[in-house]
Design a protein around this motif. Sequence first.
Motif, PDB file in Angstrom:
ATOM      1  N   VAL A  74       0.869  -1.186   0.000  1.00 51.19           N
ATOM      2  CA  VAL A  74       0.000   0.000   0.000  1.00 51.19           C
ATOM      3  C   VAL A  74       0.908   1.239   0.000  1.00 51.19           C
ATOM      4  N   VAL A  75       0.743   2.064  -1.013  1.00 53.56           N
ATOM      5  CA  VAL A  75       1.543   3.288  -1.119  1.00 53.56           C
ATOM      6  C   VAL A  75       0.658   4.466  -0.723  1.00 53.56           C
ATOM      7  N   VAL A  76       1.070   5.227   0.283  1.00 52.89           N
ATOM      8  CA  VAL A  76       0.213   6.296   0.814  1.00 52.89           C
ATOM      9  C   VAL A  76       0.716   7.666   0.345  1.00 52.89           C
ATOM     10  N   THR A  77      -0.058   8.276  -0.554  1.00 48.98           N
ATOM     11  CA  THR A  77       0.309   9.612  -1.071  1.00 48.98           C
ATOM     12  C   THR A  77      -0.774  10.637  -0.758  1.00 48.98           C
ATOM     13  N   SER A  78      -1.782  10.247   0.008  1.00 52.16           N
ATOM     14  CA  SER A  78      -2.899  11.167   0.257  1.00 52.16           C
ATOM     15  C   SER A  78      -2.459  12.305   1.169  1.00 52.16           C
ATOM     16  N   GLY A  79      -2.969  13.493   0.886  1.00 55.53           N
ATOM     17  CA  GLY A  79      -2.634  14.641   1.726  1.00 55.53           C
ATOM     18  C   GLY A  79      -2.262  15.844   0.909  1.00 55.53           C
ATOM     19  N   LEU A  80      -2.096  16.952   1.619  1.00 55.14           N
ATOM     20  CA  LEU A  80      -1.766  18.197   0.924  1.00 55.14           C
ATOM     21  C   LEU A  80      -0.281  18.227   0.557  1.00 55.14           C
ATOM     22  N   PRO A  81       0.026  18.746  -0.631  1.00 53.29           N
ATOM     23  CA  PRO A  81       1.428  19.019  -0.954  1.00 53.29           C
ATOM     24  C   PRO A  81       1.759  20.450  -0.530  1.00 53.29           C
ATOM     25  N   ARG A  82       3.036  20.782  -0.450  1.00 54.54           N
ATOM     26  CA  ARG A  82       3.341  22.170  -0.055  1.00 54.54           C
ATOM     27  C   ARG A  82       3.230  23.110  -1.250  1.00 54.54           C
ATOM     28  N   LYS A  83       3.042  24.371  -0.921  1.00 47.69           N
ATOM     29  CA  LYS A  83       2.996  25.421  -1.935  1.00 47.69           C
ATOM     30  C   LYS A  83       4.326  26.172  -1.860  1.00 47.69           C
ATOM     31  N   PRO A  84       4.645  26.980  -2.875  1.00 48.22           N
ATOM     32  CA  PRO A  84       5.917  27.713  -2.825  1.00 48.22           C
ATOM     33  C   PRO A  84       6.070  28.467  -1.504  1.00 48.22           C
ATOM     34  N   GLY A  85       7.277  28.387  -0.928  1.00 49.80           N
ATOM     35  CA  GLY A  85       7.555  29.110   0.325  1.00 49.80           C
ATOM     36  C   GLY A  85       7.225  28.323   1.585  1.00 49.80           C
ATOM     37  N   MET A  86       6.509  27.210   1.438  1.00 47.48           N
ATOM     38  CA  MET A  86       6.159  26.402   2.621  1.00 47.48           C
ATOM     39  C   MET A  86       7.226  25.353   2.908  1.00 47.48           C
ATOM     40  N   THR A  87       7.333  24.954   4.183  1.00 48.23           N
ATOM     41  CA  THR A  87       8.166  23.785   4.492  1.00 48.23           C
ATOM     42  C   THR A  87       7.250  22.560   4.520  1.00 48.23           C
ATOM     43  N   ARG A  88       7.859  21.391   4.399  1.00 44.62           N
ATOM     44  CA  ARG A  88       7.071  20.146   4.486  1.00 44.62           C
ATOM     45  C   ARG A  88       6.446  20.009   5.874  1.00 44.62           C
ATOM     46  N   GLU A  89       7.198  20.519   6.880  1.00 39.20           N
ATOM     47  CA  GLU A  89       6.754  20.339   8.269  1.00 39.20           C
ATOM     48  C   GLU A  89       5.456  21.093   8.559  1.00 39.20           C
ATOM     49  N   GLU A  90       5.195  22.157   7.794  1.00 44.02           N
ATOM     50  CA  GLU A  90       3.960  22.924   8.006  1.00 44.02           C
ATOM     51  C   GLU A  90       2.705  22.104   7.684  1.00 44.02           C
ATOM     52  N   LEU A  91       2.887  20.971   7.000  1.00 49.46           N
ATOM     53  CA  LEU A  91       1.730  20.150   6.612  1.00 49.46           C
ATOM     54  C   LEU A  91       1.327  19.156   7.704  1.00 49.46           C
ATOM     55  N   VAL A  92       2.091  19.145   8.808  1.00 48.90           N
ATOM     56  CA  VAL A  92       1.937  18.043   9.760  1.00 48.90           C
ATOM     57  C   VAL A  92       0.508  17.882  10.294  1.00 48.90           C
ATOM     58  N   GLY A  93      -0.123  18.983  10.699  1.00 46.20           N
ATOM     59  CA  GLY A  93      -1.447  18.866  11.324  1.00 46.20           C
ATOM     60  C   GLY A  93      -2.473  18.246  10.402  1.00 46.20           C
ATOM     61  N   VAL A  94      -2.624  18.829   9.231  1.00 45.56           N
ATOM     62  CA  VAL A  94      -3.665  18.362   8.311  1.00 45.56           C
ATOM     63  C   VAL A  94      -3.344  16.964   7.759  1.00 45.56           C
ATOM     64  N   ASN A  95      -2.087  16.725   7.410  1.00 47.22           N
ATOM     65  CA  ASN A  95      -1.766  15.416   6.818  1.00 47.22           C
ATOM     66  C   ASN A  95      -1.764  14.281   7.839  1.00 47.22           C
ATOM     67  N   ALA A  96      -1.474  14.595   9.097  1.00 45.10           N
ATOM     68  CA  ALA A  96      -1.493  13.535  10.119  1.00 45.10           C
ATOM     69  C   ALA A  96      -2.893  12.919  10.215  1.00 45.10           C
ATOM     70  N   LYS A  97      -3.910  13.766  10.179  1.00 45.10           N
ATOM     71  CA  LYS A  97      -5.287  13.248  10.278  1.00 45.10           C
ATOM     72  C   LYS A  97      -5.599  12.354   9.083  1.00 45.10           C
ATOM     73  N   ILE A  98      -5.194  12.809   7.897  1.00 46.08           N
ATOM     74  CA  ILE A  98      -5.480  12.048   6.669  1.00 46.08           C
ATOM     75  C   ILE A  98      -4.737  10.705   6.693  1.00 46.08           C
ATOM     76  N   VAL A  99      -3.452  10.774   7.008  1.00 45.77           N
ATOM     77  CA  VAL A  99      -2.632   9.549   6.962  1.00 45.77           C
ATOM     78  C   VAL A  99      -3.126   8.537   7.999  1.00 45.77           C
ATOM     79  N   LYS A 100      -3.420   9.025   9.198  1.00 51.06           N
ATOM     80  CA  LYS A 100      -3.878   8.110  10.258  1.00 51.06           C
ATOM     81  C   LYS A 100      -5.148   7.384   9.806  1.00 51.06           C
ATOM     82  N   SER A 101      -6.072   8.133   9.205  1.00 54.91           N
ATOM     83  CA  SER A 101      -7.332   7.478   8.832  1.00 54.91           C
ATOM     84  C   SER A 101      -7.137   6.522   7.651  1.00 54.91           C
ATOM     85  N   VAL A 102      -6.336   6.903   6.667  1.00 54.22           N
ATOM     86  CA  VAL A 102      -6.218   6.009   5.496  1.00 54.22           C
ATOM     87  C   VAL A 102      -5.419   4.738   5.815  1.00 54.22           C
TER      88      VAL A 102
END
Length: 313
Positions: A74-102
């Motif tokens: 199972v390859v998990v790619t669901s979640g928000l990608p970063r936009k210009p100027g963002m760090t990957r770490e800024e995605l932690v809150g929203v993507n954690a919920k998505i990844v945990k559920s999937v």
Amino acid sequence: MKITVVGAGNVGATVANVLAIKKFASEIVLIDIKEGVSEGKAMDMMQSAHALGYDTTVRGVTNDYAATAGSDVVVVTSGLPRKPGMTREELVGVNAKIVKSVVGEALKHSPNAIFIIISNPMDAMTYLTLKATGLPRNRVIGMGGMLDSSRFRYYLSEALNKAGHPATPTDVDGMVIGGHNDKTMVPLVSIATLRGIPVTQLLSKQVLDDVVQKTKVGGATLTGLLGTSAWYAPGASAAALVEAIVLDAKKVIPCCVYLEGEYGEKELCVGVPIVLGKDGFEKVVDVKLEGEEKAKFDESVVAAREVNAQLGD
Ligand code: NAI
């Protein structure tokens, strides 16, 4: 062999497409929450089967995990990608919920699957998957080092060409370990080679420092150009991990895994070279780190722990 790809966006669709073209699976299931997107992309891929000569069945579904049942990987790619100027770490809150559920849903239907985590911040999402699923560590593998190493090889080949040493990225051997982030990833210059010759003998320290910096911000450079994060190399890199598992290649690839004392660390997931085969990761390969490379790896560990601390329970 059945493979599920969760998230049918840029990276997920690319992974599915590369896997189909390479004929690694009899069935690929692409699953997304957006109504119709996976169905449409899967249909488009199936309509390229004749032109590309593959007989893999690619099936797209919306949120129907029953269709993923019995997947080997199972390859998990669901979640928000970063936009210009963002760090990957800024995605932690929203993507954690998505990844945990999937991963929870996927595991219910594929209890024996090996999970490859792509969603960012990938090191933390790999750790979260391990904790949320309770899976043994060999079955939870984060993809970042493969991509960062490909970028490192690309920038090394550019610098080598400029210095009069003809090279393509495949002529160069180079590995990136540590965290999958712009600041603390560790391109291992000390063991990088061009057809067996250490690059330190071919390029000046100044040029190598520039290659390292370009590698670290390689993802951000593309995000700046594309307005979103890259997909061809991430998709191909994820497919390379699936290939090593499916073919039981026992290949050494830098991946993000849970450490249990290796590299002097435990209780976190970070990028290190591993042997990858049919059971997932078989062992961590020890590379002797010294000086600046050791210091950078230690920084990666600190940074990874800081992001993990934001995951909560
Ligand atoms: P994208 O926006 O093109 O696709 C993401 C897909 O996930 C969307 O289709 C969305 O509908 C879907 N999705 C969201 N919530 C979902 C859920 N609960 N269940 C199923 N699907 C869901 O983004 P892209 O470019 O494909 O990137 C995906 C992730 O991969 C991002 O977090 C990005 O930062 C990360 N990434 C990681 C890399 C790595 O080396 N580890 C490299 C490139 C991207």
